[in-house]
Design a protein around this motif. Structure first.
Motif, PDB file in Angstrom:
ATOM      1  N   GLU A   1       0.830  -1.206   0.000  1.00 58.79           N
ATOM      2  CA  GLU A   1       0.000   0.000   0.000  1.00 58.79           C
ATOM      3  C   GLU A   1       0.863   1.254   0.000  1.00 58.79           C
ATOM      4  O   GLU A   1       0.605   2.199  -0.732  1.00 58.79           O
TER       5      GLU A   1
ATOM      6  N   ALA B   1       2.580   1.691  -3.374  1.00 58.02           N
ATOM      7  CA  ALA B   1       1.648   2.231  -4.373  1.00 58.02           C
ATOM      8  C   ALA B   1       1.434   3.730  -4.160  1.00 58.02           C
ATOM      9  O   ALA B   1       1.387   4.500  -5.130  1.00 58.02           O
ATOM     10  N   ALA B   2       1.307   4.157  -2.909  1.00 60.28           N
ATOM     11  CA  ALA B   2       1.116   5.586  -2.619  1.00 60.28           C
ATOM     12  C   ALA B   2       2.351   6.385  -3.034  1.00 60.28           C
ATOM     13  O   ALA B   2       2.231   7.490  -3.578  1.00 60.28           O
TER      14      ALA B   2
ATOM     15  N   ALA C   1       4.486   5.460  -5.399  1.00 56.83           N
ATOM     16  CA  ALA C   1       4.533   5.400  -6.864  1.00 56.83           C
ATOM     17  C   ALA C   1       3.621   6.454  -7.478  1.00 56.83           C
ATOM     18  O   ALA C   1       3.966   7.046  -8.511  1.00 56.83           O
ATOM     19  N   CYS C   2       2.483   6.725  -6.866  1.00 57.96           N
ATOM     20  CA  CYS C   2       1.580   7.772  -7.356  1.00 57.96           C
ATOM     21  C   CYS C   2       2.240   9.142  -7.294  1.00 57.96           C
ATOM     22  O   CYS C   2       1.862  10.048  -8.029  1.00 57.96           O
ATOM     23  N   MET C   3       3.227   9.290  -6.418  1.00 57.06           N
ATOM     24  CA  MET C   3       3.946  10.555  -6.283  1.00 57.06           C
ATOM     25  C   MET C   3       5.221  10.558  -7.121  1.00 57.06           C
ATOM     26  O   MET C   3       6.016  11.489  -7.036  1.00 57.06           O
TER      27      MET C   3
ATOM     28  N   GLU D   1      -1.215   7.012   2.474  1.00 56.96           N
ATOM     29  CA  GLU D   1      -1.054   8.221   1.663  1.00 56.96           C
ATOM     30  C   GLU D   1      -0.399   9.339   2.474  1.00 56.96           C
ATOM     31  O   GLU D   1       0.467  10.044   1.968  1.00 56.96           O
TER      32      GLU D   1
END
Length: 125
Positions: free
Chosen positions: A38, A41-42, A44-46, A100
């Motif tokens: 998790e 992934a958070a 990677a979004c950044m 996040e």
């Protein structure tokens, strides 16, 4: 079967039994590996890369030299880059239920480390 929300606060129009209100479901516990994924992934979004590793009940997210986050499924922990007056390393921690927000804190540390390494590489003091 798809549930249609009725006007009643906790009832579905198609089911006679009351449902639990949205947002009050029992908290689901995650494994350390799931929690690490998790966070990965958070990040990677950044636009922050990383690798996930797992073993012996802990999971690690390796982000950058000097920035490794480990989790037990409940907390994220990482070195702040500072030491106490007695020389002990100081660690930050964040709830694993907020990946996040933890990622935002880690992004600041990541930027700090990248800046430091680019200054060293160019010989700037």
């Amino acid at each position: 079967m798809r549930h249609e929300q009725s006007n009643a606060w906790n009832r579905c129009a198609c089911c006679p039994e009351p449902r639990q209100p949205v947002g009050l479901e029992p908290m689901r516990s995650l494994s350390a590996l799931e929690t690490a994924h998790e966070l990965h992934a958070a990040l990677a979004c950044m636009g922050i890369p990383g690798d996930v590793h797992e073993g012996r009940g802990l999971a690690l997210v390796s982000v950058w030299t000097g920035l490794v986050v480990w989790t037990d499924g409940f907390w994220y922990r990482w070195w702040t880059g500072r030491r106490s007056q007695t020389g002990r390393w100081l660690y930050a921690h964040h709830s694993a239920f907020e990946p996040e927000r933890a990622a935002r804190r880690l992004a600041a540390r990541y930027a700090e480390l990248r800046e430091t390494s680019s200054s060293v590489a160019t010989g700037v003091s």
